[in-house]
Structures are given as C-alpha cells and as structure tokens.
Motif scaffolding. Structure first.
Motif, PDB file in Angstrom:
ATOM      1  N   VAL A 200       0.858  -1.189   0.000  1.00 60.34           N
ATOM      2  CA  VAL A 200       0.000   0.000   0.000  1.00 60.34           C
ATOM      3  C   VAL A 200       0.890   1.232   0.000  1.00 60.34           C
ATOM      4  O   VAL A 200       1.708   1.425   0.906  1.00 60.34           O
ATOM      5  CB  VAL A 200      -0.922   0.018   1.232  1.00 60.34           C
ATOM      6  CG1 VAL A 200      -1.807   1.264   1.214  1.00 60.34           C
ATOM      7  CG2 VAL A 200      -1.787  -1.244   1.273  1.00 60.34           C
ATOM      8  N   ARG A 201       0.739   2.058  -1.025  1.00 57.96           N
ATOM      9  CA  ARG A 201       1.486   3.319  -1.091  1.00 57.96           C
ATOM     10  C   ARG A 201       0.618   4.440  -0.523  1.00 57.96           C
ATOM     11  O   ARG A 201      -0.544   4.592  -0.896  1.00 57.96           O
ATOM     12  CB  ARG A 201       1.872   3.642  -2.534  1.00 57.96           C
ATOM     13  CG  ARG A 201       2.572   4.997  -2.674  1.00 57.96           C
ATOM     14  CD  ARG A 201       3.101   5.212  -4.077  1.00 57.96           C
ATOM     15  NE  ARG A 201       2.053   5.166  -5.076  1.00 57.96           N
ATOM     16  CZ  ARG A 201       2.266   5.164  -6.396  1.00 57.96           C
ATOM     17  NH1 ARG A 201       3.511   5.174  -6.846  1.00 57.96           N
ATOM     18  NH2 ARG A 201       1.260   5.119  -7.245  1.00 57.96           N
ATOM     19  N   ILE A 202       1.192   5.208   0.399  1.00 51.69           N
ATOM     20  CA  ILE A 202       0.500   6.344   1.000  1.00 51.69           C
ATOM     21  C   ILE A 202       1.121   7.625   0.463  1.00 51.69           C
ATOM     22  O   ILE A 202       2.333   7.846   0.599  1.00 51.69           O
ATOM     23  CB  ILE A 202       0.616   6.321   2.536  1.00 51.69           C
ATOM     24  CG1 ILE A 202       0.050   5.021   3.112  1.00 51.69           C
ATOM     25  CG2 ILE A 202      -0.081   7.532   3.136  1.00 51.69           C
ATOM     26  CD1 ILE A 202      -1.435   4.869   2.969  1.00 51.69           C
ATOM     27  N   GLN A 203       0.309   8.470  -0.152  1.00 55.08           N
ATOM     28  CA  GLN A 203       0.763   9.784  -0.610  1.00 55.08           C
ATOM     29  C   GLN A 203       0.178  10.839   0.323  1.00 55.08           C
ATOM     30  O   GLN A 203      -1.032  10.885   0.534  1.00 55.08           O
ATOM     31  CB  GLN A 203       0.324  10.025  -2.051  1.00 55.08           C
ATOM     32  CG  GLN A 203       0.980   9.070  -3.044  1.00 55.08           C
ATOM     33  CD  GLN A 203       0.617   9.361  -4.482  1.00 55.08           C
ATOM     34  OE1 GLN A 203      -0.502   9.766  -4.781  1.00 55.08           O
ATOM     35  NE2 GLN A 203       1.558   9.146  -5.388  1.00 55.08           N
ATOM     36  N   LEU A 204       1.052  11.683   0.871  1.00 56.47           N
ATOM     37  CA  LEU A 204       0.677  12.566   1.976  1.00 56.47           C
ATOM     38  C   LEU A 204       0.863  14.034   1.641  1.00 56.47           C
ATOM     39  O   LEU A 204       1.845  14.422   1.007  1.00 56.47           O
ATOM     40  CB  LEU A 204       1.546  12.253   3.198  1.00 56.47           C
ATOM     41  CG  LEU A 204       1.279  10.971   3.977  1.00 56.47           C
ATOM     42  CD1 LEU A 204       2.538  10.535   4.683  1.00 56.47           C
ATOM     43  CD2 LEU A 204       0.163  11.190   4.979  1.00 56.47           C
ATOM     44  N   GLY A 219       5.773   0.392  11.430  1.00 53.53           N
ATOM     45  CA  GLY A 219       7.066   1.058  11.382  1.00 53.53           C
ATOM     46  C   GLY A 219       7.102   2.245  10.441  1.00 53.53           C
ATOM     47  O   GLY A 219       8.151   2.558   9.882  1.00 53.53           O
ATOM     48  N   ILE A 220       5.971   2.929  10.275  1.00 56.93           N
ATOM     49  CA  ILE A 220       5.945   4.078   9.371  1.00 56.93           C
ATOM     50  C   ILE A 220       5.590   5.347  10.130  1.00 56.93           C
ATOM     51  O   ILE A 220       4.780   5.336  11.055  1.00 56.93           O
ATOM     52  CB  ILE A 220       4.963   3.889   8.186  1.00 56.93           C
ATOM     53  CG1 ILE A 220       3.511   3.744   8.676  1.00 56.93           C
ATOM     54  CG2 ILE A 220       5.368   2.694   7.352  1.00 56.93           C
ATOM     55  CD1 ILE A 220       2.497   3.771   7.550  1.00 56.93           C
ATOM     56  N   ASN A 230       4.537  13.895   0.020  1.00 58.16           N
ATOM     57  CA  ASN A 230       5.427  12.865   0.552  1.00 58.16           C
ATOM     58  C   ASN A 230       4.829  11.487   0.307  1.00 58.16           C
ATOM     59  O   ASN A 230       3.616  11.348   0.129  1.00 58.16           O
ATOM     60  CB  ASN A 230       5.653  13.057   2.053  1.00 58.16           C
ATOM     61  CG  ASN A 230       6.609  14.201   2.347  1.00 58.16           C
ATOM     62  OD1 ASN A 230       7.399  14.602   1.490  1.00 58.16           O
ATOM     63  ND2 ASN A 230       6.550  14.734   3.553  1.00 58.16           N
ATOM     64  N   GLU A 231       5.701  10.476   0.331  1.00 57.89           N
ATOM     65  CA  GLU A 231       5.246   9.099   0.116  1.00 57.89           C
ATOM     66  C   GLU A 231       5.820   8.178   1.175  1.00 57.89           C
ATOM     67  O   GLU A 231       6.945   8.374   1.646  1.00 57.89           O
ATOM     68  CB  GLU A 231       5.676   8.586  -1.265  1.00 57.89           C
ATOM     69  CG  GLU A 231       4.851   9.108  -2.415  1.00 57.89           C
ATOM     70  CD  GLU A 231       5.158   8.379  -3.719  1.00 57.89           C
ATOM     71  OE1 GLU A 231       4.381   8.533  -4.674  1.00 57.89           O
ATOM     72  OE2 GLU A 231       6.180   7.652  -3.776  1.00 57.89           O
ATOM     73  N   THR A 232       5.057   7.192   1.532  1.00 58.73           N
ATOM     74  CA  THR A 232       5.529   6.089   2.346  1.00 58.73           C
ATOM     75  C   THR A 232       4.761   4.843   1.932  1.00 58.73           C
ATOM     76  O   THR A 232       3.879   4.927   1.061  1.00 58.73           O
ATOM     77  CB  THR A 232       5.363   6.382   3.847  1.00 58.73           C
ATOM     78  OG1 THR A 232       5.957   5.327   4.607  1.00 58.73           O
ATOM     79  CG2 THR A 232       3.883   6.490   4.226  1.00 58.73           C
TER      80      THR A 232
END
Length: 293
Positions: A200-204, A219-220, A230-232
C-alpha cells in the motif's frame, strides 16, 4: 478487397442496483469496518514500554536493529558511568593530594578514537540497509497494489482511493459514542481499509499546518507538509485493526487525530469497496444537496 472489420456486440450496460441492493452493500461494508475488540492487533497496551508487535517487513527489519543499538548504547553508558565513578574516587583531592603532571597518552587517545569509529560503522551498516529498503526500493514503491491519498487537516484526516474512486473524511469518535471495548482517543468513524499481504502506497500532504501520519505496528511515520507531496508504504501481514496518530504537534486538538487501519482479506476488501462507493457517494450527494438548499 479488404476484409470487413468484425462486428462486435455492444457491451450491455450494468443493471442499476435497487435500493435494497444498495442498502445491503452498504451494510456489508459497515459490517467489515465495525469494531471488534478481538481483532485489534496494532494498539498500545497498559504499561507497555516496548514496540508493538511488528506486522510489516519494515518493522520486522527495524526491531532487531533497534535491539542491537539499545544493547550497544547501554554498555557504553555503563562503561562511561563506571569510568566517571572511578575517576571521582581515584583522583579526588583527598585520595590524590598531589595532582598528576601528565597531559597526554597517545595509546589511550588512539583507542578512544578507533573504538567509537568501529562502533558507529557497525551501527551504520544495518541502519543504511534498512533505510535503503524503506526509501529506495523502487520495485515496491513504484509498483504498489493499492494507492491511498492522505490529507491532514486541523484536526482530522481525508482519505482518497483514486483507483477505486472512493473519498471520505475520518474523524475521531466521541467518547460517548465509543463501541464497547474500543480504545479512547483512537477510534474513528471512517477507517482506512486495505487488503492483507498487499503493498500500500501512501501519498501525503496537508491542507493547513504540518501533520504526521504514523502507524507503530507498521514502522511508518511520515510528515504531511503543506504544499509538498510525501510518500511512504507498508505491507500488512496480518488481518486486524491497527491504530496510529498524528505525530507532530499541530494545534490544540493534536491529540484528537487518530489513524485507524483495518486489514482484511482481498475478498472482503473488494466487498468493502463495492459498499463504500455507494455509501460515500450517497454522503456526497446529501452534502451537495444541503449546500444548495
């Protein structure tokens, strides 16, 4: 003569759902997101002093690095404390009335320079490997199974599933409305739902001030910064409920910005998507109608 193009039959339009079918789909989606204390996996426990149980590849790799560094710094602290105590007792005025006259010891200076360098290199190698896996693993980050856009607000979160065409806000649940057994200050009205075992890519980003999106069990922790994307990413390896919070002081209600993620099977995720499309589309329609009254 050129052959005539084959005749293709028109794809029949999907049959519109009846109100009863829509309600059934929405109820099924709500059932998937309903709180069940037995499914809580990622949450802090009373008097807990260690990490939550790691449930992602990144957190599973981070935990042993943390443990190794903790052992190293503990041994260093004990050694330095012991050295300070020895010096205070051995070289105080009463025990050593005549001060020593030497100022340098090349052997000791080499030792206390070389050993810290070796310790730092030993810490840096696994740390950089973990950092690279998290931030530069293009095979994972650029080819996610699911992308979720996250926008921080004072003081709630907005989520969007661009591929599934779903968008909604997530607010903290008032204490008086908490389901039995739900954790205070962590429960929300509309949680994130993701499939287990998928990247799962999270764009913030943020609509106002700096926020931070953090899920300890995965752990994010990533900043949501105004004017910046930003991405995580994470890959949950166990079904259940996971909690996190905004982790940057963002105003008077900073402590009221929880994050809730429900990890389900791919089949249940598809079922939730079907119902969520109808549910949040209906909410948007009602809000639009209210604005135009």
């Amino acid at each position: 003569e050129d052959a005539a193009p084959p005749v293709t039959e028109a794809t029949p339009a999907e049959k519109p759902l009846t109100d009863a079918e829509k309600k059934a789909a929405i109820d099924a989606a709500d059932a998937i997101t309903a709180f069940d204390a037995s499914t809580v996996v990622g949450a802090a426990k009373p008097w807990q002093i260690y990490y939550q149980e790691p449930q992602s590849p990144v957190m599973q790799a981070l935990e042993p690095v943390h443990d190794a560094v903790l052992v190293i710094i503990t041994l260093i602290t004990i050694f330095v404390l012991g050295l300070l105590i020895y010096i205070c007792l051995r070289f105080n005025k009463k025990s050593n009335p005549k001060p020593q006259t030497f100022t340098h010891n090349k052997t000791i200076e080499v030792i206390w320079t070389v050993i810290p360098i070796l310790i730092l290199v030993g810490i840096a190698i696994p740390s950089l490997r973990l950092h690279y896996h998290y931030y530069n693993n293009e095979a994972i980050i650029q080819n996610p199974d699911l992308t979720i856009k996250v926008v921080g607000h004072q003081w709630y979160w907005s989520y969007e599933y661009p591929e599934q065409k779903i968008a909604f806000d997530s607010n903290i649940t008032a204490e008086k409305d908490l389901p039995e057994g739900a954790p205070r200050l962590l429960e929300v009205d509309n949680p994130i739902v993701v499939p287990v075992g998928k990247v799962v890519r999270i764009q913030l980003t943020s609509a106002d001030v700096m926020h931070a999106f953090a899920i300890p069990a995965f752990g994010i922790k990533k900043g949501a910064i105004p004017g910046r994307l930003n991405e995580t990413w994470f890959k949950a390896e166990k079904e259940g409920i996971y909690y996190g919070q905004c982790s940057i002081l963002c105003g008077k209600l900073h402590g009221y910005m929880p994050v809730k993620i429900i990890v389900v099977s791919p089949e249940k995720f598809d079922q939730w998507v079907h119902g969520a499309k109808l549910k949040f589309a209906a909410n948007d329609s009602m809000q639009f109608a209210a604005l135009n009254q």
